[in-house]
Structure formats: structure tokens, C-alpha cells
Write a protein that holds these residues in place. Structure first.
Motif, PDB file in Angstrom:
ATOM      1  N   THR A 627      -1.583 -11.556  -5.804  1.00  0.00           N
ATOM      2  CA  THR A 627      -0.871 -10.315  -6.351  1.00  0.00           C
ATOM      3  C   THR A 627      -1.612  -9.527  -7.142  1.00  0.00           C
ATOM      4  OG1 THR A 627       0.151 -11.588  -8.243  1.00  0.00           O
ATOM      5  CG2 THR A 627       1.388 -11.177  -6.108  1.00  0.00           C
ATOM      6  N   ASN A 646      -3.338  -2.159  -6.622  1.00  0.00           N
ATOM      7  CA  ASN A 646      -2.464  -1.362  -5.767  1.00  0.00           C
ATOM      8  C   ASN A 646      -2.124  -2.358  -4.501  1.00  0.00           C
ATOM      9  OD1 ASN A 646      -5.225  -0.784  -5.095  1.00  0.00           O
ATOM     10  ND2 ASN A 646      -4.283   1.070  -4.089  1.00  0.00           N
ATOM     11  N   ALA A 647      -2.677  -3.689  -4.405  1.00  0.00           N
ATOM     12  CA  ALA A 647      -2.458  -4.195  -3.170  1.00  0.00           C
ATOM     13  C   ALA A 647      -1.742  -5.619  -3.436  1.00  0.00           C
ATOM     14  CB  ALA A 647      -3.656  -4.408  -2.536  1.00  0.00           C
ATOM     15  N   LYS A 648      -1.492  -6.329  -2.467  1.00  0.00           N
ATOM     16  CA  LYS A 648      -1.098  -7.949  -2.417  1.00  0.00           C
ATOM     17  C   LYS A 648      -1.699  -8.378  -1.068  1.00  0.00           C
ATOM     18  CE  LYS A 648       3.483  -6.903  -0.581  1.00  0.00           C
ATOM     19  NZ  LYS A 648       4.905  -7.047  -0.547  1.00  0.00           N
ATOM     20  N   ASN A 680      -2.258  -5.898   1.879  1.00  0.00           N
ATOM     21  CA  ASN A 680      -1.306  -4.660   2.085  1.00  0.00           C
ATOM     22  C   ASN A 680      -1.659  -4.043   0.826  1.00  0.00           C
ATOM     23  OD1 ASN A 680       0.930  -3.124   2.281  1.00  0.00           O
ATOM     24  ND2 ASN A 680       2.417  -4.666   2.490  1.00  0.00           N
ATOM     25  N   ASP A 682      -0.885  -0.198  -0.785  1.00  0.00           N
ATOM     26  CA  ASP A 682      -0.003   0.634  -1.098  1.00  0.00           C
ATOM     27  C   ASP A 682       1.252   0.548  -0.001  1.00  0.00           C
ATOM     28  OD1 ASP A 682      -1.587   2.038  -3.164  1.00  0.00           O
ATOM     29  OD2 ASP A 682      -2.717   2.853  -1.862  1.00  0.00           O
ATOM     30  N   ASN A 683       1.527  -0.524   0.228  1.00  0.00           N
ATOM     31  CA  ASN A 683       2.785  -0.740   1.193  1.00  0.00           C
ATOM     32  C   ASN A 683       2.622  -0.375   2.466  1.00  0.00           C
ATOM     33  OD1 ASN A 683       4.087  -2.592  -0.599  1.00  0.00           O
ATOM     34  ND2 ASN A 683       4.862  -0.669  -1.711  1.00  0.00           N
ATOM     35  N   LYS A 684       1.219  -0.069   2.950  1.00  0.00           N
ATOM     36  CA  LYS A 684       1.171   0.302   4.449  1.00  0.00           C
ATOM     37  C   LYS A 684       1.032  -0.600   5.395  1.00  0.00           C
ATOM     38  CE  LYS A 684      -2.080   4.104   2.790  1.00  0.00           C
ATOM     39  NZ  LYS A 684      -3.619   4.590   2.587  1.00  0.00           N
ATOM     40  N   GLY A 685       1.424  -1.765   4.998  1.00  0.00           N
ATOM     41  CA  GLY A 685       1.250  -2.690   6.086  1.00  0.00           C
ATOM     42  C   GLY A 685       0.030  -3.896   5.967  1.00  0.00           C
ATOM     43  N   TYR A 686      -0.089  -5.052   6.548  1.00  0.00           N
ATOM     44  CA  TYR A 686      -1.187  -5.912   6.296  1.00  0.00           C
ATOM     45  C   TYR A 686      -2.283  -5.401   7.365  1.00  0.00           C
ATOM     46  CZ  TYR A 686       1.335  -8.727   2.911  1.00  0.00           C
ATOM     47  OH  TYR A 686       2.044  -9.317   1.901  1.00  0.00           O
TER      48      TYR A 686
END
Length: 821
Positions: A627, A646-648, A680, A682-686
Motif C-alpha cells: 500500500t 497513489n497506487a497499491k 493499481n 489511481d484506481n484505474k485497475g491492475y
């Protein structure tokens, strides 16, 4: 060895059907007082005996769970008697020095409390490191053959572990953390690793789930110890790639000792095998020394020093890369003007004092300083043609570009200079009481960075300057209408940073050995913490704190089979280094948080006999949940961070290694690794991370001719599936998920020992040699085309961008001479 035997043995160890007797094994190398191997030593226990071979190597089976008296005898040396107590199926390495004066007797009580095995640490023999061939031979060359460790760049010493990047690996030498230069962008600029293999005593490696006493990184620990010599000695090596020499010295009273090495390397042989024709004049030189002083039984002092200079001068001339398909072959032709002049000078020094207060308490104080001065200056104009290749075999122009689809030029300029000083002071303590051990440490680090970045790139295609895709400029639809906006560089970075980082870190951990029923149990629990502050000219001061609890539990069941299980993990943090704080525009972002990862590692360690020789199978399953990740791009070995959390991400996989004596008296291994790591942003997908190396196979093999043991073979095979190929500058990585081709490499070495203890020279001028060997190395034996990155070229007619692979080295031959005095 027949194929049927190998297949049969493979199924045996996979399904665990090997029977185990109530016995153990002692093995090792027998030397005389001059450190020369002693052959034909009789080694016996309870009427069962064996003899050491020409290399002084022996293996003896002894009864387990009882005191076994082992006798070593030789016609010209005094007898040695040792009483050894081992567990069932245990293997103990007992290296012996026999004397011609005093008879030796002793008792060695050994249990299966093997510290490295408990901690999940892989130990690598220094002799193997020195002999296994590789374009960049050394510790890192061997690491790349281990499961979970990946690299597709033979010119670099950098490696990625279980989905991490190059900045996520801890490296210690004599318990002192070491660093690498900041501005290195390609493997061919590196030249030399910090570690001098001629000075190495022990090499330990952990790929994850490591204890709290190790520092704040996310991926791995490489722990190296330099040797403390006991007598004078010297080694030297020379090859087409460079030369090295090392000297061991000891004072008459034995209180002082030192080992010193110097190395020189020239990568021209490797770089000249690449597609780009160059004028290349590099100079890589380094000097290291490790001095030890023990004035009493309670005090010991040591100094580790290093001076290194990489002077890299590079002038590219031409390049032609063929790519595409059989039906549509294409080529990129480039003509270069200009040159690159880089220089990396580093100074490193560390003083360590050890005070043994009692049998139960030991204290250590370590002070170190690292200073690096780096310059990266280049002006290179690349004028290219992108065209279709004549594929008609009968044509006079076969292989040439028959039709040009695009032309253009690219001018790259940089005047980057960096000066960094890192100072550390650390106090550590170790306390033993009954079956418990308590370790603690406190450390202060001061990092002062002075950095100037001036870097720009201009791209011209078909006579029209291309604007950066992120710039807000008037629409450019040349040549149909004239362009009225300003002409700006495609990429332009200018920044000056004066940054100071103060770090306070500490740890405490507890270890205990006990029993669970009839099973042996080891437990370890600890916590690390770090407080750091970022400040500097024009920077708003920022302070942050992390806490990282970690734990390990290891179990050895009371079974006939020598099985070992281990579960480890915890919360790991990586407070940002200067490189992680600097964004794509060169601006420092002081509020970047520490990336954090939850590790879970479950492993099994199984020791067994095959062909009456020792083998070990280690398998591990791991998962990492990351995270507040700081995304980055990877170009060769240059990492550029977004400087934003800004990523996980996650990483999961399985590692397997089988090592043992496939050939009597030599260690070899086979490795397999599976890895999947995605992020992932900025919540754009993995999507796949830049280090998403899915499959890895490696084989490290040693052999010798049975009738002529002085002729030896060393083989190093690596296969990795392709990494993500990256994306053009400033482009959205979600639009570019293509992969590079698979990485396949085989390096082989042949060695002929001319002089050793069994083959002394009768010539007077050669009598000073204890060992003399000559070798032939073949790098990239099968001449595979391996790619490291892509060059992105625009076709103005079709509006396409082509990913053109940048290939690594081809087949290269190298001669090597080894000497020991």
C-alpha cells in the motif's frame, strides 16, 4: 549419469519416498598448515572409513543421536580425533587443518539448530562465486541463479527480488550498509560491484520475511562478511575483461590482520558485441581493504575502506536493428554524432568496534561514511531511418532497407551533477540468557544531497519538431497547415536540489529455542521503527514515523525425515530515499510517505540422500500486499519515481530450489520461480508492474573429468519470461502492456589446473605458485538475442509508433588466468 536415473530420482524427492536411516554425515575439506589440500587422509568412525580425494574432500557417514568418535590419520601428519554428536540425517561441514607437530583432540557437539536454516537464509560458498562464469561475475551473478531473484541485464549487478525493484534490496558488508551510485542509468556504466569476491568469507541471502535487525527495505537482504586471514597469502586474476589482485597479511603476534584487494575492469569486449558500433573507453578501478585488530579477548576493532572510480566515455557511431515479422521485415538504421562522458567517484569508510562484556553480552559500535561525486554529461544526435527490409534471398540488396517509411532525428542533452554524503553511527547489543536471545540497535543517519539536473530531448520527424504529449499547445497537423505554436523540447527537466535527510532508526528483537512435544521450535519476534525528516533550500520540512513488527516461527518435527518448516512475515516499511523523493520534473516532494508491505512467507526445507550423496530441497510460497506505493518506470537500470503514493500493489509466487552433489565433491543447483506482481494506479485497475517476471528457470552446475580432475567445467543457465517493455516518455502505462521477448542465457567456463598441491611444478620460477589455472569462458553460448528495453520510433506516414528492442550482448569469448601464492 543416465537420464533414467535423473527422472527416477526427481520423482522420488517430489513425493518424499526416500527412506532415512538413523545416521548423519560429516563432510569437508582437509588442509595442511599451508592451506593446501591433503589427499589420502584416512577418516574413520566405528570401523567405517573413507579417504580424502585429490582436493582434500571427504564424506563420512556416522551414527546419529550419540557421540561418534571420528579419527583422521595420515602417514606424514599427526592424528586428529574429534567427538561429534549429530541429529538424524544431519549434515555437518567439518573443515580440518592437520599439523605435522601436535596431535589434536577435541569434542564438537552439534545439533540441528542451524542458525541460517532457522532464519531462512541461503548461504553461498565464496569459492563458487569466484569460479562460476558470467559477464559480470561475482556475488550478484550467483544471486541471479536463485529462485525469486530476477534480472535480464548481464551488464548490470542490479537484481530484483520477488517483484521489488533495485532500490528495495539491502546490502551489508561486515554489518555495514553499502550504497550504489544515484545517476547510473545503464548496466554498462556500472563496471564493478561494491563487493570484492577475492575478500569474501561468507555470503548470506534472504529473499523475504527477514528479521527486525535488518534495515528498512521491502524485498531482500544480502549480508556479506570479509575474511580475517590467519596467514600470508595472495591471489591474482587476469582476463580480457580486466584484472584483480588481493593480499592477506597477519602480524607475528596475530593481533593484526588485513586483507586488501584492487580491481580493474574494462567492458569493451562485451559492449563491442552489441548492435551499436561505438568508440568506448571505460575505466573502472576500485581499491578495498579490511583491517582487523584484536588487542585482547574482550575488544576487537576493524576498518573497512573503499575507493572506486568509474570513468565512462562512450561515443556511439552506427546501429542497425532488424525487427518485425517474416512477412513484413523492418529495420531501424541510426547514425550518431556526439558522445557521453560520465564519471562516478565514491569513497567509503567504516570503523567497527566489538566489546565482549561477558559470555552472555556483546556490544558493537559502527561508524561509517559514504561520499559519491557523480557527473553525467552527454550530447548525442541520433538520425534514423525506419524502413522495409529486402527479404528476397536472391536479391543483390538482400538484408538492406529497400523502402524508407520514416526518417527523423533525436537530440539528447544532459548536464547532471550530484554530490552526496551519507554518515551513519550505530550501537548494537546481543544478550543471551538460557534459551533466549535479545538483540537491539539504535542508528542515526545523515544524508546531504547536492543535485543539479539539466536534461532535455528534442525529437524531429520528417523535418517537423514533435511537441511533448503533455504540453497544452495549438493543434499540430503539419504539413497540411502551418504550425503557429512555440517550438519546445519533447522532454525538458531542469532542477537544483539541496536536500538534507536525518533518520533515527532502531530495533529490538527476541529469539528463543524450545520444544513443542518432541518437536524442536524456534521463535523470533521484533519491531523496527524509523523517524525521518526531509529539509532543504526551498523545501517545506516534513517529518514522519513508521513502526514495523516482524516475526518468524520455525519447526523441526521429530520425524525420521529431515524436514524443516518456517512461517515468517510482518509489516515492512521503506522510508523514501532521495531518488524516491524526486519526481519526473526533478523536483523534490518531501511529503512522500514510506511504502509499506505485509509479507507472509511459508517455506519447507528437506534434506535427504540421493545416490548416497547429500541434497537439499527448499520450497517457499509468499504473498506481499503493498500500500501507499510510489509508482515508477524502469529504463535499463534507471528508475524514475512519480514521487506520489497513489497506487497499491501485490506480489505472489512460489520458489523452488534443489541443490546438492550431483557430481561428488561439487555443489550444483536447479531453481524454479513463479511470480505475479501487479499495481493499481489511481484506481484505474491492475496492470503488470515493471518487474513482473512470471517464470524463471536456472541451473548452476559444476563438474570435472573423472580421469583428469584438473579439468573442470562450470555452467550457468538462466531463462526468464519477458518483462513488460515499458512505454514512451510521458505516455500512459495502461496503454502499453506489451512484453519483451524471453531472456535466455548460457555462460560456460572451462578450467585447467596447471599447478596445485597435487601437481607441484619442478621449474624453479614456478615453485612460488600454490595454484595456477587457465580458463576459457564463453558468454551467451547459444548467441541468443536478449532485449533490455525498447526504443520507440514514430512513423509519420502510418502514424504508428514501433517498439524496437535494444538487444544485449552476443556470444563472447574470454580467457582467464588465476594465480594463488
Amino acid at each position: 549419469m543416465g537420464l533414467n536415473k535423473i527422472i527416477l530420482a526427481f520423482f522420488f524427492f517430489c513425493f518424499g519416498f526416500l527412506a532415512s536411516a538413523q545416521s548423519a554425515q560429516v563432510k569437508g575439506v582437509i588442509l595442511d598448515k599451508n592451506n593446501r589440500p591433503v589427499a589420502n587422509v584416512n577418516v574413520s568412525c566405528l570401523g567405517i572409513g573413507t579417504q580424502s580425494n585429490a582436493n582434500g574432500y571427504y564424506v563420512l557417514t556416522v551414527p546419529a543421536n550419540q557421540k561418534a568418535i571420528v579419527v583422521f590419520s595420515h602417514v606424514s601428519l599427526k592424528k586428529v580425533t574429534a567427538t561429534i554428536t549429530l541429529k538424524s540425517n544431519e549434515e555437518y561441514e567439518f573443515n580440518l587443518v592437520m599439523s605435522d607437530q601436535d596431535e589434536q583432540m577435541g569434542e564438537i557437539v552439534i545439533t540441528s539448530n542451524n542458525k541460517k536454516r532457522v532464519q531462512g537464509i541461503t548461504a553461498i560458498e565464496p569459492e563458487m562465486i569466484r569460479k562460476i562464469p558470467g559477464a559480470n561475475a561475482g556475488v550478484e551473478n550467483i544471486l541471479k541463479s536463485l529462485p525469486g531473484v530476477n534480472s535480464n541485464n548481464e551488464l548490470s549487478t542490479q537484481y530484483a527480488v520477488r517483484g521489488g525493484n533495485y532500490d528495495e534490496n539491502l546490502v551489508y558488508v561486515n554489518e555495514v550498509e553499502v550504497y550504489r551510485p544515484f545517476l547510473i542509468r545503464s548496466g554498462q556504466q556500472e563496471g564493478l560491484s561494491f563487493t570484492n569476491t577475492d575478500l569474501v568469507q561468507n555470503v548470506d541471502f534472504s529473499a523475504g520475511g527477514f528479521q527486525a535487525k535488518y534495515g528498512d527495505k521491502l524485498s531482500s537482504v544480502l549480508d556479506i562478511t570479509y575474511r580475517k586471514p590467519t596467514q600470508f597469502g595472495a591471489v591474482a586474476e587476469a582476463s580480457f575483461l580486466g584484472a584483480s589482485a588481493a593480499v592477506d597479511a597477519v602480524s607475528k603476534n596475530g593481533k593484526w590482520s588485513e586483507v586488501t584487494g584492487i580491481r580493474y575492469r574494462n567492458n569493451s569486449l562485451l559492449v563491442n558485441s552489441q548492435e551499436t558500433e561505438t568508440n568506448y573507453t571505460p575505466t573502472f578501478v576500485d581499491f578495498q581493504t579490511n583491517v582487523n585488530f584484536k588487542p585482547s579477548d574482550k575488544w576487537e576493532f576493524s576498518f573497512l575502506g573503499n575507493v572506486s572510480q568509474n570513468d565512462y566515455q562512450y561515443q556511439p557511431l552506427t546501429r542497425q536493428t532488424n525487427f518485425g515479422t517474416i512477412d513484413e521485415p523492418m529495420a531501424l538504421l541510426i547514425y550518431y554524432e556526439g558522445q557521453e562522458k560520465d564519471k562516478y567517484t565514491t569513497y567509503f569508510g567504516a570503523v567497527k568496534s566489538t566489546y565482549t562484556a561477558s559470555e552472555k553480552s556483546t556490544y558493537k559500535w559502527i561508524v561509517s561514511a559514504y561520499h559519491t561525486q557523480e557527473q553525467e554529461h552527454f550530447d548525442i544526435l541520433a538520425q534514423y531511418r525506419l524502413g522495409e527490409v529486402d527479404s528476397n534471398i536472391g536479391s543483390d540488396t538482400f538484408g538492406d532497407v529497400a523502402f524508407t517509411r520514416g526518417i527523423g532525428s533525436q537530440l539528447n542533452h544532459a548536464r547532471n551533477d550530484l554530490d552526496a554524503l551519507i554518515i551513519n553511527t550505530e550501537l548494537k547489543g546481543i544478550h543471551n540468557f538460557k534459551k533466549n536471545q535479545l538483540e537491539w540497535g539504535a542508528k542515526f543517519t545523515r544524508e546531504s544531497i547536492r543535485d543539479r539536473v539539466i536534461e532535455w530531448e528534442v525529437i524531429d520527424s520528417a523535418g517537423f519538431s514533435i511537441n511533448p504529449p503533455i504540453a497544452i499547445l495549438p493543434k499540430n497537423d503539419q504539413p497540411y497547415s502551418s504550425y503557429t505554436g512555440p517550438l519546445v523540447p519533447y522532454n525538458n527537466v531542469r532542477a537544483t536540489n539541496f536536500v538534507d535527510i536525518n533518520r533515527f532508526s532502531g530495533y529490538v528483537q527476541w529469539s528463543r529455542k524450545g520444544y513443542l512435544g518432541g518437536n524442536e521450535l524456534w521463535m523470533n519476534a521484533g519491531v523496527r521503527s524509523q523517524n525521518w525528516n526531509v529539509s532543504g533550500d526551498g523545501i517545506t520540512s516534513s517529518t514522519q514515523v513508521t513502526f514495523s513488527p516482524r516475526a518468524q516461527i520455525s519447526l523441526k518435527p521429530n520425524w525420521n525425515k529431515d524436514m524443516f518448516f518456517r512461517l515468517s512475515g510482518g509489516l515492512y516499511h521503506q522510508p523514501p530515499s532521495y531518488r524516491e523523493l524526486r519526481d519526473a520534473d526533478g523536483v523534490v516532494q518531501p511529503d512522500v510517505k514510506a511504502q509499506q508491505s505485509i509479507h507472509v512467507v511459508l517455506s519447507n526445507d528437506y534434506s535427504f540422500k540421493m545416490w548416497k550423496r547429500p541434497f537439499k530441497m527448499v520450497s517457499e510460497i509468499y504473498y506481499k500486499s503493498l500500500t501507499v506505493v510510489n509508482p515508477y518506470t524502469l529504463d535499463n537500470v534507471r528508475i524514475r519515481y512519480e514521487a506520489a503514493n497513489n497506487a497499491k500493489a501485490y506480489a505472489q509466487g512460489f520458489d523452488f530450489r534443489l541443490n546438492g552433489e550431483f557430481v561428488p565433491g561439487t555443489e550444483s543447483w536447479f531453481s524454479f520461480g513463479y511470480l505475479k506482481t501487479e499495481e493499481n494506479i489511481d484506481n484505474k485497475g491492475y496492470i503488470s508492474r515493471p518487474t513482473d517476471q512470471r517464470l524463471k528457470f536456472a541451473l548452476l552446475f559444476q563438474d570435472y573429468m573423472p580421469n583428469i580432475p584438473s579439468i573442470k567445467l562450470y555452467l550457468n543457465l538462466v531463462y526468464n519470461t519477458g518483462l513488460p517493455g515499458g512505454s514512451p516518455s510521458y505516455s500512459d502505462p495502461y496503454l502499453y502492456q506489451n512484453r519483451l521477448r524471453d531472456y535466455r542465457r548460457a555462460d560456460v567456463g572451462f578450467s585447467k589446473v596447471l599447478i596445485d598441491a597435487q601437481n607441484p611444478s619442478t621449474k624453479k620460477w614456478l615453485k612460488s605458485f600454490k595454484e595456477l589455472a587457465i580458463g576459457l569462458e564463453i558468454f551467451n553460448l547459444f548467441d541468443n538475442q536478449n532485449a533490455i528495453t525498447n526504443t520507440w520510433v514514430r512513423d509519420v506516414y502510418s502514424k504508428n509508433q514501433y517498439a524496437i528492442p535494444n538487444y544485449m550482448t552476443t556470444r563472447v569469448f574470454n580467457l582467464k588466468l588465476n594465480m594463488r601464492f
